[in-house]
Motif scaffolding. Structure first.
Motif, PDB file in Angstrom:
ATOM      1  N   TRP A  96       2.448   0.606  13.212  1.00 28.86           N
ATOM      2  CA  TRP A  96       1.851   1.860  13.667  1.00 28.86           C
ATOM      3  C   TRP A  96       2.266   3.028  12.776  1.00 28.86           C
ATOM      4  CZ3 TRP A  96       4.614   6.121  14.781  1.00 28.86           C
ATOM      5  CH2 TRP A  96       5.970   5.959  15.015  1.00 28.86           C
ATOM      6  N   ARG A  97       3.397   2.900  12.057  1.00 28.31           N
ATOM      7  CA  ARG A  97       3.805   3.978  11.148  1.00 28.31           C
ATOM      8  C   ARG A  97       2.719   4.237  10.108  1.00 28.31           C
ATOM      9  NH1 ARG A  97       9.210   5.331   9.258  1.00 28.31           N
ATOM     10  NH2 ARG A  97      10.721   5.104  10.928  1.00 28.31           N
ATOM     11  N   PHE A  98       2.161   3.159   9.562  1.00 29.52           N
ATOM     12  CA  PHE A  98       1.109   3.293   8.556  1.00 29.52           C
ATOM     13  C   PHE A  98      -0.115   3.970   9.175  1.00 29.52           C
ATOM     14  CE2 PHE A  98      -2.607   1.747   6.267  1.00 29.52           C
ATOM     15  CZ  PHE A  98      -2.261   2.001   4.952  1.00 29.52           C
ATOM     16  N   ARG A 138      -8.552   4.757  -9.086  1.00 35.16           N
ATOM     17  CA  ARG A 138      -9.299   5.126 -10.289  1.00 35.16           C
ATOM     18  C   ARG A 138      -8.588   6.257 -11.045  1.00 35.16           C
ATOM     19  NH1 ARG A 138     -13.812   4.199  -6.928  1.00 35.16           N
ATOM     20  NH2 ARG A 138     -13.884   6.398  -6.344  1.00 35.16           N
ATOM     21  N   ASP A 139      -8.101   7.241 -10.292  1.00 35.61           N
ATOM     22  CA  ASP A 139      -7.405   8.364 -10.929  1.00 35.61           C
ATOM     23  C   ASP A 139      -6.146   7.893 -11.658  1.00 35.61           C
ATOM     24  OD1 ASP A 139      -9.314  10.054  -9.936  1.00 35.61           O
ATOM     25  OD2 ASP A 139      -8.108  10.740  -8.231  1.00 35.61           O
ATOM     26  N   LEU A 140      -5.495   6.855 -11.136  1.00 37.79           N
ATOM     27  CA  LEU A 140      -4.263   6.344 -11.738  1.00 37.79           C
ATOM     28  C   LEU A 140      -4.526   5.309 -12.826  1.00 37.79           C
ATOM     29  CD1 LEU A 140      -2.078   5.903  -8.522  1.00 37.79           C
ATOM     30  CD2 LEU A 140      -1.856   7.697 -10.264  1.00 37.79           C
ATOM     31  N   GLY A 141      -5.799   4.945 -12.999  1.00 35.34           N
ATOM     32  CA  GLY A 141      -6.138   3.932 -13.992  1.00 35.34           C
ATOM     33  C   GLY A 141      -5.873   2.516 -13.534  1.00 35.34           C
ATOM     34  N   GLU A 142      -5.731   2.323 -12.206  1.00 38.58           N
ATOM     35  CA  GLU A 142      -5.519   0.979 -11.660  1.00 38.58           C
ATOM     36  C   GLU A 142      -6.867   0.320 -11.405  1.00 38.58           C
ATOM     37  OE1 GLU A 142      -2.776  -0.524 -11.374  1.00 38.58           O
ATOM     38  OE2 GLU A 142      -1.224   1.011 -11.395  1.00 38.58           O
ATOM     39  N   ARG A 143      -6.938  -0.952 -11.710  1.00 39.20           N
ATOM     40  CA  ARG A 143      -8.193  -1.671 -11.493  1.00 39.20           C
ATOM     41  C   ARG A 143      -8.313  -2.196 -10.061  1.00 39.20           C
ATOM     42  NH1 ARG A 143      -8.833  -5.422 -16.967  1.00 39.20           N
ATOM     43  NH2 ARG A 143      -8.836  -3.678 -18.479  1.00 39.20           N
ATOM     44  N   ALA A 144      -7.175  -2.386  -9.417  1.00 41.28           N
ATOM     45  CA  ALA A 144      -7.189  -3.015  -8.094  1.00 41.28           C
ATOM     46  C   ALA A 144      -7.901  -2.128  -7.075  1.00 41.28           C
ATOM     47  CB  ALA A 144      -5.768  -3.296  -7.636  1.00 41.28           C
ATOM     48  N   ARG A 145      -8.735  -2.721  -6.248  1.00 36.34           N
ATOM     49  CA  ARG A 145      -9.387  -2.054  -5.137  1.00 36.34           C
ATOM     50  C   ARG A 145      -9.026  -2.815  -3.865  1.00 36.34           C
ATOM     51  NH1 ARG A 145      -9.684   0.725  -8.878  1.00 36.34           N
ATOM     52  NH2 ARG A 145     -11.476   1.778  -9.799  1.00 36.34           N
ATOM     53  N   ILE A 146      -9.215  -2.170  -2.713  1.00 34.53           N
ATOM     54  CA  ILE A 146      -8.920  -2.858  -1.454  1.00 34.53           C
ATOM     55  C   ILE A 146     -10.140  -2.824  -0.543  1.00 34.53           C
ATOM     56  CG2 ILE A 146      -6.436  -2.403  -1.512  1.00 34.53           C
ATOM     57  CD1 ILE A 146      -6.975  -0.185   0.577  1.00 34.53           C
ATOM     58  N   SER A 147     -10.152  -3.720   0.414  1.00 31.28           N
ATOM     59  CA  SER A 147     -11.210  -3.789   1.418  1.00 31.28           C
ATOM     60  C   SER A 147     -10.651  -3.320   2.763  1.00 31.28           C
ATOM     61  CB  SER A 147     -11.711  -5.228   1.557  1.00 31.28           C
ATOM     62  OG  SER A 147     -10.664  -6.066   2.037  1.00 31.28           O
ATOM     63  N   VAL A 148     -11.540  -3.100   3.709  1.00 37.38           N
ATOM     64  CA  VAL A 148     -11.105  -2.759   5.064  1.00 37.38           C
ATOM     65  C   VAL A 148     -10.256  -3.889   5.641  1.00 37.38           C
ATOM     66  CG1 VAL A 148     -11.916  -2.320   7.412  1.00 37.38           C
ATOM     67  CG2 VAL A 148     -13.052  -1.215   5.485  1.00 37.38           C
ATOM     68  N   ARG A 149     -10.569  -5.117   5.252  1.00 38.40           N
ATOM     69  CA  ARG A 149      -9.775  -6.251   5.729  1.00 38.40           C
ATOM     70  C   ARG A 149      -8.317  -6.130   5.296  1.00 38.40           C
ATOM     71  NH1 ARG A 149     -11.004 -12.673   4.436  1.00 38.40           N
ATOM     72  NH2 ARG A 149      -9.278 -13.514   5.695  1.00 38.40           N
ATOM     73  N   GLN A 150      -8.094  -5.663   4.065  1.00 41.86           N
ATOM     74  CA  GLN A 150      -6.719  -5.495   3.597  1.00 41.86           C
ATOM     75  C   GLN A 150      -6.019  -4.376   4.365  1.00 41.86           C
ATOM     76  OE1 GLN A 150      -4.734  -7.259   1.321  1.00 41.86           O
ATOM     77  NE2 GLN A 150      -3.236  -5.943   2.357  1.00 41.86           N
ATOM     78  N   VAL A 151      -6.737  -3.307   4.696  1.00 45.00           N
ATOM     79  CA  VAL A 151      -6.148  -2.244   5.503  1.00 45.00           C
ATOM     80  C   VAL A 151      -5.722  -2.798   6.859  1.00 45.00           C
ATOM     81  CG1 VAL A 151      -6.488   0.055   6.502  1.00 45.00           C
ATOM     82  CG2 VAL A 151      -7.587  -0.525   4.334  1.00 45.00           C
ATOM     83  N   GLN A 208      -2.540  11.331  10.071  1.00 44.52           N
ATOM     84  CA  GLN A 208      -2.006  12.664   9.801  1.00 44.52           C
ATOM     85  C   GLN A 208      -2.618  13.287   8.562  1.00 44.52           C
ATOM     86  OE1 GLN A 208       2.353  12.324   9.788  1.00 44.52           O
ATOM     87  NE2 GLN A 208       2.362  13.934  11.318  1.00 44.52           N
ATOM     88  N   ARG A 209      -2.984  12.449   7.598  1.00 48.02           N
ATOM     89  CA  ARG A 209      -3.525  12.962   6.339  1.00 48.02           C
ATOM     90  C   ARG A 209      -5.044  13.041   6.348  1.00 48.02           C
ATOM     91  NH1 ARG A 209       1.289  10.982   5.834  1.00 48.02           N
ATOM     92  NH2 ARG A 209       2.727  11.679   4.201  1.00 48.02           N
ATOM     93  N   GLY A 210      -5.651  12.792   7.494  1.00 47.55           N
ATOM     94  CA  GLY A 210      -7.091  12.998   7.630  1.00 47.55           C
ATOM     95  C   GLY A 210      -7.946  11.769   7.424  1.00 47.55           C
ATOM     96  N   TRP A 211      -7.338  10.588   7.193  1.00 47.49           N
ATOM     97  CA  TRP A 211      -8.108   9.347   7.056  1.00 47.49           C
ATOM     98  C   TRP A 211      -8.155   8.682   8.424  1.00 47.49           C
ATOM     99  CZ3 TRP A 211      -3.910   9.061   2.993  1.00 47.49           C
ATOM    100  CH2 TRP A 211      -4.283   9.760   1.839  1.00 47.49           C
ATOM    101  N   HIS A 212      -9.134   9.075   9.225  1.00 41.34           N
ATOM    102  CA  HIS A 212      -9.140   8.684  10.629  1.00 41.34           C
ATOM    103  C   HIS A 212      -9.628   7.266  10.861  1.00 41.34           C
ATOM    104  CE1 HIS A 212      -8.047  12.653  12.119  1.00 41.34           C
ATOM    105  NE2 HIS A 212      -8.858  13.161  11.213  1.00 41.34           N
ATOM    106  N   THR A 213     -10.321   6.672   9.927  1.00 43.97           N
ATOM    107  CA  THR A 213     -10.780   5.292  10.075  1.00 43.97           C
ATOM    108  C   THR A 213     -10.279   4.467   8.899  1.00 43.97           C
ATOM    109  OG1 THR A 213     -12.848   5.580   8.833  1.00 43.97           O
ATOM    110  CG2 THR A 213     -12.880   6.141  11.191  1.00 43.97           C
ATOM    111  N   GLN A 214     -10.311   3.150   9.078  1.00 42.41           N
ATOM    112  CA  GLN A 214      -9.906   2.260   7.992  1.00 42.41           C
ATOM    113  C   GLN A 214     -10.846   2.392   6.807  1.00 42.41           C
ATOM    114  OE1 GLN A 214     -10.037  -1.310  10.295  1.00 42.41           O
ATOM    115  NE2 GLN A 214      -7.942  -1.090  11.054  1.00 42.41           N
ATOM    116  N   GLU A 215     -12.111   2.653   7.080  1.00 40.24           N
ATOM    117  CA  GLU A 215     -13.077   2.840   5.993  1.00 40.24           C
ATOM    118  C   GLU A 215     -12.743   4.095   5.187  1.00 40.24           C
ATOM    119  OE1 GLU A 215     -13.795   2.164   9.099  1.00 40.24           O
ATOM    120  OE2 GLU A 215     -14.859   0.246   9.051  1.00 40.24           O
TER     121      GLU A 215
END
Length: 436
Positions: free
Chosen positions: A9-11, A35-48, A17-24
């Motif tokens: 629940w901490r996550f 993308r801003d950090l130059g990382e190629r990895a992306r995540i899905s809602v399943r990973q969240v 608190q930071r305004g991301w109210h849904t997993q999407e």
């Protein structure tokens, strides 16, 4: 129970608190940061979901870099645990002092809960709930009720953004315990969970969350109420859904409010009066005449006449609708008349009944915002702007979302008079707050 168990629940609290109210919302923000950090990895809602359920104990290197950039804190503070260091003891050796601090702030120690608990105190609350068999049933339920009531009271002063993490932590503790509790305790926890989930829906809405997040918690409240056999609570959530419905969907608002009073349940007199008032507002929004609105409001007053006096201060977990008073019905009646195009009548009612001390800061901000809008409709432009400034002063610090939304509506109504000094000052102050 929810579609997935919320173990971390901490996550959840941190992203809300930071305004991301849904997993999407969070997945999209994660991908943008990557993308801003130059990382190629992306995540899905399943990973969240995996992170929130605790299935993924420690993110990989790329994900750690992105998460640390998004939250600007240690991953341990987001509920993640290194597999090689499961103790979670802090490197400065303050673990024992921290444990004593937490014990003092939770029901296993000497003192009661504070209005808004910090993360470590809620960790301890969750752990205690997970081991409910070790503690007295009444003690556990009493503490959960008290903590939830404290959170609801704090919302009226501090606003939804401060209280949401606490509410989510309490719900995680309730949900976790209910999954393994005996039948009698589980029912009590579900009844309590329904109250907490309805509060979470309210907090999400007032914090400006997208409609699906609000709808999720309304659905959860109804599910828990149904499983507990709590018909009046199910009906009460229907009423709260009607209140959360946008003015542009007046037909749905009306259907929900009517369902609250007409289903296979009996609402107590106070929430029944509130539901009838909501029907009157929906009728006004659908174009019904003032006479029809008045007839339904008369039914609301008759229902409130049947209510017994409150046995004590209204609380989140006490009798349903105990906070619904004659003064609240009157100012909400003024809102109905405003929606029905009877602004002068609404102004008279607001002027008489908002002068009392019956309202918490959040409610006073909201009703005063409506008052300012009614004054615009009645042609009292300067008075409307002055009243709007009063509401803004009440709402700005805690960012009471619904009051601010009404003030934006007033600002739009005042746009043709933007050159007047009071109007200009109000619109400028409201505009300055918007980017915050």
């Amino acid at each position: 129970m929810p579609e997935h168990t919320v173990a971390n629940w901490r996550f959840v609290a941190a992203r809300v608190q930071r305004g991301w109210h849904t997993q999407e919302d969070f997945a999209a923000a994660y991908d943008e940061t990557a993308r801003d950090l130059g990382e190629r990895a992306r995540i899905s809602v399943r990973q969240v979901r995996r992170w929130e359920s605790g299935e993924s104990a420690w993110p990989n290197r790329d994900a750690r870099r992105v998460l640390e950039a998004m939250f600007d804190c240690l991953l341990e503070d987001l509920g993640f645990r290194r597999l090689a260091r499961p103790t979670g003891r802090r490197p400065d050796g303050s673990g024992r002092q921290l444990e004593e601090h937490v014990r003092r702030r939770t029901f296993l120690g000497l003192a009661g809960a504070v209005p808004v608990l910090d993360l470590t105190a809620l960790d301890h609350l969750t752990a205690a709930a997970n081991h409910a068999r070790r503690h007295g049933r009444d003690e556990l339920l009493g503490h959960l009720r008290g903590t939830l009531d404290d959170a609801a009271r704090a919302d009226g002063l501090a606003g939804p953004h401060e209280v949401l993490p606490t509410a989510l932590g309490i719900l995680a503790a309730i949900n976790s315990t209910a999954r393994t509790a005996g039948e009698d305790l589980r029912r009590e926890l579900l009844v309590l969970g329904a109250r907490g989930a309805e509060l979470a829906a309210w907090l999400h809405r007032d914090a400006g969350a997208y409609a699906p997040a609000v709808a999720y918690w309304h659905h959860q409240a109804k599910e828990w109420a149904t499983l507990a056999g709590d018909g009046p609570m199910h009906a009460y959530v229907l009423l709260r859904q009607a209140q959360a419905t946008e003015r542009t969907e007046a037909g749905r608002m009306l259907d929900l409010a009517r369902a609250a009073t007409g289903g296979p349940w009996t609402l107590p007199p106070r929430p029944r009066a509130e539901a009838l008032q909501q029907q009157a507002r929906a009728l006004a929004l659908t174009g019904a005449g003032a006479d029809q609105v008045t007839r339904v409001l008369d039914r609301a007053h008759a229902a409130l006449d049947q209510a017994a006096p409150p046995s004590g201060p209204a609380t989140c977990t006490g009798p349903l609708g105990d906070s619904y008073t004659r003064e609240r019905l009157m100012v909400q009646s003024a809102i109905c008349y405003r929606e029905a195009g009877q602004s002068t009548r609404a102004v008279g009612i607001f002027g008489e009944h908002l002068a009392s001390n019956a309202f918490a800061r959040r409610d006073r901000a909201f009703f005063t915002a409506h008052y300012s809008g009614a004054l615009v409709g009645a042609g009292e432009v300067d008075e409307a702007a002055t009243t709007a400034l009063t509401s803004l002063a009440l709402a700005a610090g805690a960012r009471f979302g619904q009051a601010l939304a009404e003030l934006h509506r007033t600002a739009d109504d005042l746009a043709p008079h933007a050159s007047r000094p009071a109007v200009r000052e109000f619109r400028q102050r409201l505009g300055e707050l918007a980017p915050a």
